[in-house]
Each structure stands twice: as structure tokens, then as C-alpha cells.
Scaffold this motif. Structure first.
Motif, PDB file in Angstrom:
ATOM      1  N   ARG A   1      -5.875  13.732   5.481  1.00 48.32           N
ATOM      2  CA  ARG A   1      -4.955  13.610   4.349  1.00 48.32           C
ATOM      3  C   ARG A   1      -5.702  13.403   3.035  1.00 48.32           C
ATOM      4  NH1 ARG A   1       0.033   9.874   6.151  1.00 48.32           N
ATOM      5  NH2 ARG A   1      -0.310   8.586   4.340  1.00 48.32           N
ATOM      6  N   ARG A   2      -6.845  12.726   3.119  1.00 53.06           N
ATOM      7  CA  ARG A   2      -7.626  12.467   1.900  1.00 53.06           C
ATOM      8  C   ARG A   2      -8.676  13.527   1.659  1.00 53.06           C
ATOM      9  NH1 ARG A   2      -7.919   6.216   3.448  1.00 53.06           N
ATOM     10  NH2 ARG A   2      -5.883   5.629   2.584  1.00 53.06           N
TER      11      ARG A   2
ATOM     12  N   GLU B   1      -7.212   3.036  10.044  1.00 48.21           N
ATOM     13  CA  GLU B   1      -7.402   2.921   8.595  1.00 48.21           C
ATOM     14  C   GLU B   1      -6.279   2.082   8.004  1.00 48.21           C
ATOM     15  OE1 GLU B   1      -7.257   3.689   4.374  1.00 48.21           O
ATOM     16  OE2 GLU B   1      -5.687   3.767   5.891  1.00 48.21           O
ATOM     17  N   ALA B   2      -6.648   1.249   7.044  1.00 47.14           N
ATOM     18  CA  ALA B   2      -5.656   0.515   6.251  1.00 47.14           C
ATOM     19  C   ALA B   2      -6.272   0.179   4.906  1.00 47.14           C
ATOM     20  CB  ALA B   2      -5.237  -0.772   6.964  1.00 47.14           C
ATOM     21  N   PHE B   3      -5.467   0.234   3.862  1.00 40.05           N
ATOM     22  CA  PHE B   3      -5.866   0.013   2.456  1.00 40.05           C
ATOM     23  C   PHE B   3      -7.264   0.526   2.090  1.00 40.05           C
ATOM     24  CE2 PHE B   3      -7.784  -3.961   3.897  1.00 40.05           C
ATOM     25  CZ  PHE B   3      -6.868  -4.429   4.826  1.00 40.05           C
TER      26      PHE B   3
ATOM     27  N   LYS C   1      -0.456   5.875  16.900  1.00 46.77           N
ATOM     28  CA  LYS C   1      -1.103   4.910  16.011  1.00 46.77           C
ATOM     29  C   LYS C   1      -1.526   3.624  16.722  1.00 46.77           C
ATOM     30  CE  LYS C   1       0.902   5.882  11.446  1.00 46.77           C
ATOM     31  NZ  LYS C   1       1.501   5.249  10.264  1.00 46.77           N
TER      32      LYS C   1
ATOM     33  N   GLY D   1       0.422  -0.286   5.311  1.00 49.32           N
ATOM     34  CA  GLY D   1       0.579   0.715   6.348  1.00 49.32           C
ATOM     35  C   GLY D   1      -0.683   0.780   7.192  1.00 49.32           C
ATOM     36  N   VAL D   2      -0.636   1.594   8.237  1.00 56.99           N
ATOM     37  CA  VAL D   2      -1.805   1.796   9.092  1.00 56.99           C
ATOM     38  C   VAL D   2      -1.784   3.260   9.523  1.00 56.99           C
ATOM     39  CG1 VAL D   2      -0.470   0.908  11.078  1.00 56.99           C
ATOM     40  CG2 VAL D   2      -2.947   1.100  11.242  1.00 56.99           C
ATOM     41  N   GLY D   3      -2.983   3.851   9.625  1.00 59.21           N
ATOM     42  CA  GLY D   3      -3.055   5.247  10.047  1.00 59.21           C
ATOM     43  C   GLY D   3      -4.247   5.453  10.957  1.00 59.21           C
TER      44      GLY D   3
ATOM     45  N   SER E   1       3.712   7.225   3.983  1.00 52.36           N
ATOM     46  CA  SER E   1       5.107   7.643   4.140  1.00 52.36           C
ATOM     47  C   SER E   1       5.974   6.515   4.706  1.00 52.36           C
ATOM     48  CB  SER E   1       5.184   8.882   5.040  1.00 52.36           C
ATOM     49  OG  SER E   1       4.710   8.581   6.328  1.00 52.36           O
TER      50      SER E   1
ATOM     51  N   THR F   1       0.847  -1.192   0.000  1.00 52.26           N
ATOM     52  CA  THR F   1       0.000   0.000   0.000  1.00 52.26           C
ATOM     53  C   THR F   1       0.881   1.242   0.000  1.00 52.26           C
ATOM     54  OG1 THR F   1      -0.154   0.126   2.403  1.00 52.26           O
ATOM     55  CG2 THR F   1      -1.806  -1.220   1.278  1.00 52.26           C
ATOM     56  N   GLY F   2       0.239   2.400   0.117  1.00 54.46           N
ATOM     57  CA  GLY F   2       0.981   3.657   0.081  1.00 54.46           C
ATOM     58  C   GLY F   2       1.288   4.184   1.468  1.00 54.46           C
TER      59      GLY F   2
ATOM     60  N   GLU G   1      -4.054  10.068  -2.185  1.00 54.32           N
ATOM     61  CA  GLU G   1      -2.780  10.467  -1.588  1.00 54.32           C
ATOM     62  C   GLU G   1      -1.959  11.244  -2.610  1.00 54.32           C
ATOM     63  OE1 GLU G   1      -1.660   9.976   1.487  1.00 54.32           O
ATOM     64  OE2 GLU G   1      -1.850   7.884   2.124  1.00 54.32           O
TER      65      GLU G   1
ATOM     66  N   LEU H   1      -5.976   6.371  -3.720  1.00 52.21           N
ATOM     67  CA  LEU H   1      -6.727   6.559  -2.471  1.00 52.21           C
ATOM     68  C   LEU H   1      -6.681   8.026  -2.056  1.00 52.21           C
ATOM     69  CD1 LEU H   1      -5.686   3.476  -0.273  1.00 52.21           C
ATOM     70  CD2 LEU H   1      -7.856   3.861  -1.415  1.00 52.21           C
TER      71      LEU H   1
HETATM   72  O1  F6P Z   1      -3.060   5.717   2.051  1.00 49.18           O
HETATM   73  C1  F6P Z   1      -2.226   4.599   2.125  1.00 49.18           C
HETATM   74  C2  F6P Z   1      -1.893   4.196   3.539  1.00 49.18           C
HETATM   75  O2  F6P Z   1      -1.174   2.984   3.522  1.00 49.18           O
HETATM   76  C3  F6P Z   1      -3.093   4.075   4.469  1.00 49.18           C
HETATM   77  O3  F6P Z   1      -3.854   2.915   4.250  1.00 49.18           O
HETATM   78  C4  F6P Z   1      -2.452   4.173   5.830  1.00 49.18           C
HETATM   79  O4  F6P Z   1      -3.380   4.516   6.830  1.00 49.18           O
HETATM   80  C5  F6P Z   1      -1.446   5.275   5.582  1.00 49.18           C
HETATM   81  O5  F6P Z   1      -1.108   5.196   4.194  1.00 49.18           O
HETATM   82  C6  F6P Z   1      -0.227   5.222   6.449  1.00 49.18           C
HETATM   83  O6  F6P Z   1       0.551   6.325   6.139  1.00 49.18           O
HETATM   84  P1  F6P Z   1       1.880   6.755   6.926  1.00 49.18           P
HETATM   85  O7  F6P Z   1       2.796   5.614   6.817  1.00 49.18           O
HETATM   86  O8  F6P Z   1       2.337   7.976   6.201  1.00 49.18           O
HETATM   87  O9  F6P Z   1       1.449   7.051   8.322  1.00 49.18           O
END
Ligand code: F6P
Length: 255
Positions: free
Chosen positions: A165-166, A184-186, A225, A155-157, A66, A63-64, A95, A93
Motif C-alpha cells: 500500500r505504501r 505494522e502499526a503507526f 491479520k 489500526g494494524v496491518g 480503512s 492513526t489512518g 496512504e 505515511l
Molecule cells: O497506515 C495507517 C494504518 O493505521 C497502519 O498503521 C495499519 O497497518 C493500517 O493503516 C491498517 O489499515 P486497514 O484498517 O485499512 O487494514
């Protein structure tokens, strides 16, 4: 090494794995909320993990975000192709481009000398259009790869940060809060119990697909987180957590 030993990280890893029912937990020193080197350490640990587990012929879905962008930068440039295929977990998504799953999948593939397939989906397609695009044979083929990935690295946020962010509007943000979304994830927002309560209009990996994937690895750190990670792991699909002490200690407090 010495730092790990002094800080008792192996012990924290074992306690967390037991508490969360995970196969494996990797904890690096520090807290990503207060210091950027922890995110880099998490990325380095994840890169080492990938190199250890990836086998020829496998599909890696990423996934995406940072943290994942940092993972891509931590991978060494291979001289011999690894014979794997890298795919993004989901389409756009909302980003910024450098944090998008496509960008990260392509960079990981370049470094590992892997094949890659990308999902080019505009972020703001209406639902009917998403369905039409998802049913095209070229897209189906990529979706099939994603849905049987051998390794899913995501990732997870926090729900709050990801909504910001979105650029979700006030009504959607209020709905998230009402439904108790914390993590949140994917593209999915989860409540404390790990139930998906809201999802971003896009396509690719669905929560239920994780049951058919190989290893599911969640990567992310920082005390802030902890609740988000707990929510996501409560889905029961994750096998591995790669994180830092900030998140690890907070999860142990909460569970
Ligand atoms: O938007 C992609 C994503 O992987 C989300 O699913 C996740 O919550 C977030 O990026 C994590 O981003 P960061 O690593 O920047 O905290």
C-alpha cells in the motif's frame, strides 16, 4: 444480545484477554477478510467504546487506514462539544488521503465537536528535513499532545499489505522480509516477538511513547491479520483489542 450469546463471544473475549494480557477485548461476529459488514461492526463497537471512555479535557490520538476511516463514519454527530482534542498519531505515511490519519482525526473531531490539531508532513522528506520540521515550535506543541495522549486508537496491518500500500521498493520489501516483519502499526513494522525491525520515515508517535500514553487500543479484524495483531500486541503496550471472530479464533489457534 442473542447473537453474542449464541456464538459465545463473551467467552472468546475473556480467553483472548487472558492469553494476550489485555485489559479488555471486544469481539464482533464474522470475519472482515470475507465480509465487509464485520469491518463495519468493528467500527461501530469502537465508536461505542470511545463514547464510553472519553472524558472532557482528554487527548485522543488516531492513526489512518480503512478500519479507522470506518470508525470515524460510525460516530454519531454530537450536539454538545465533548471538550476533547483529536490528533493524528503520525504524519503522512504514504496512504491515500481518505485513509490518512489527518483526514480521520479531522472527521472524528467534527463529529464529536472536538478540537483538533493536524500534522502536515510530506511523505517523502529526507531524514534531516524530518528532524528540522519536527523541531519547529508549532510542530513540537502537537507532538507533545500526541505523546501524552489519553487514548491512542490505532489500526494494524500485515507487513506485506502495508509495504504494498505504501509502494515500498523491492529492496525495502526484501529487507522487511529478511528481518521477519509480520505486522505494522503507526509506521513501525514488527517481527513476531513484537520488536520493531523497520520504520517509515515520518514523525509523531514512537513505540516508546506508548508507555506514557493512557489507554492504547488496537482495532482491526480478519483472520489474515492475526499474526500481525499478535506481533503488535507482543510489544506489551496495548490495553484493549477490538476485533472480529476471524482474527480472534486464529489468534487462539496460534497462542
Ligand atoms: O497506515 C495507517 C494504518 O493505521 C497502519 O498503521 C495499519 O497497518 C493500517 O493503516 C491498517 O489499515 P486497514 O484498517 O485499512 O487494514
Amino acid at each position: 444480545d442473542l447473537v453474542r450469546e449464541l456464538r459465545g463471544l463473551a467467552d472468546v473475549e475473556q480467553r483472548l484477554a487472558r492469553r494476550l494480557g489485555l485489559q479488555r477485548v471486544i469481539v464482533v461476529p464474522g470475519d472482515a477478510d470475507v465480509d465487509d459488514t464485520s469491518k463495519k461492526e468493528i467500527a461501530r463497537a469502537t465508536a461505542r467504546f470511545l463514547k464510553e471512555v472519553l472524558r472532557e479535557g482528554q487527548v485522543l490520538a488516531v492513526t489512518g487506514g480503512s478500519t479507522l476511516a470506518e470508525v470515524a463514519l460510525s460516530l454519531p454527530e454530537e450536539s454538545v462539544p465533548l471538550g476533547i482534542t483529536v490528533v493524528p498519531g503520525r504524519g503522512g505515511l504514504g496512504e491515500d488521503v481518505e485513509l490518512q490519519a489527518n483526514t480521520i482525526a479531522a472527521e472524528i473531531a467534527r463529529r464529536l465537536r472536538a478540537n483538533y490539531r493536524l500534522l502536515h508532513v510530506p511523505d517523502d522528506l529526507p531524514e534531516e528535513a524530518v528532524e528540522t520540521v519536527a523541531s519547529q515550535p508549532q510542530v513540537r506543541e502537537i507532538l507533545d499532545l500526541i505523546r501524552r495522549a489519553d487514548i491512542v486508537l490505532h489500526g494494524v496491518g500485515t507487513a506485506e499489505e502495508m509495504a504494498r500500500r505504501r509502494r515500498l521498493g523491492p529492496a525495502e520489501t526484501a529487507r522487511l522480509r529478511e528481518r521477519g516483519a509480520v505486522g505494522e502499526a503507526f509506521g513501525y513494522y514488527f517481527n513476531r516477538q513484537g520488536q520493531p525491525v523497520y520504520q517509515t520515515a515520518s514523525f509523531g508517535l514512537r513505540v516508546e511513547d506508548l508507555a506514557h500514553c493512557g489507554q492504547v487500543v488496537v482495532v482491526g479484524g480478519g483472520r489474515s491479520k492475526a499474526e500481525a495483531a499478535l506481533a503488535v500486541i507482543s510489544t506489551g503496550y496495548q490495553d484493549v483489542l477490538i476485533t472480529d471472530e476471524g482474527l480472534a479464533w486464529r489468534v487462539l489457534e496460534l497462542t
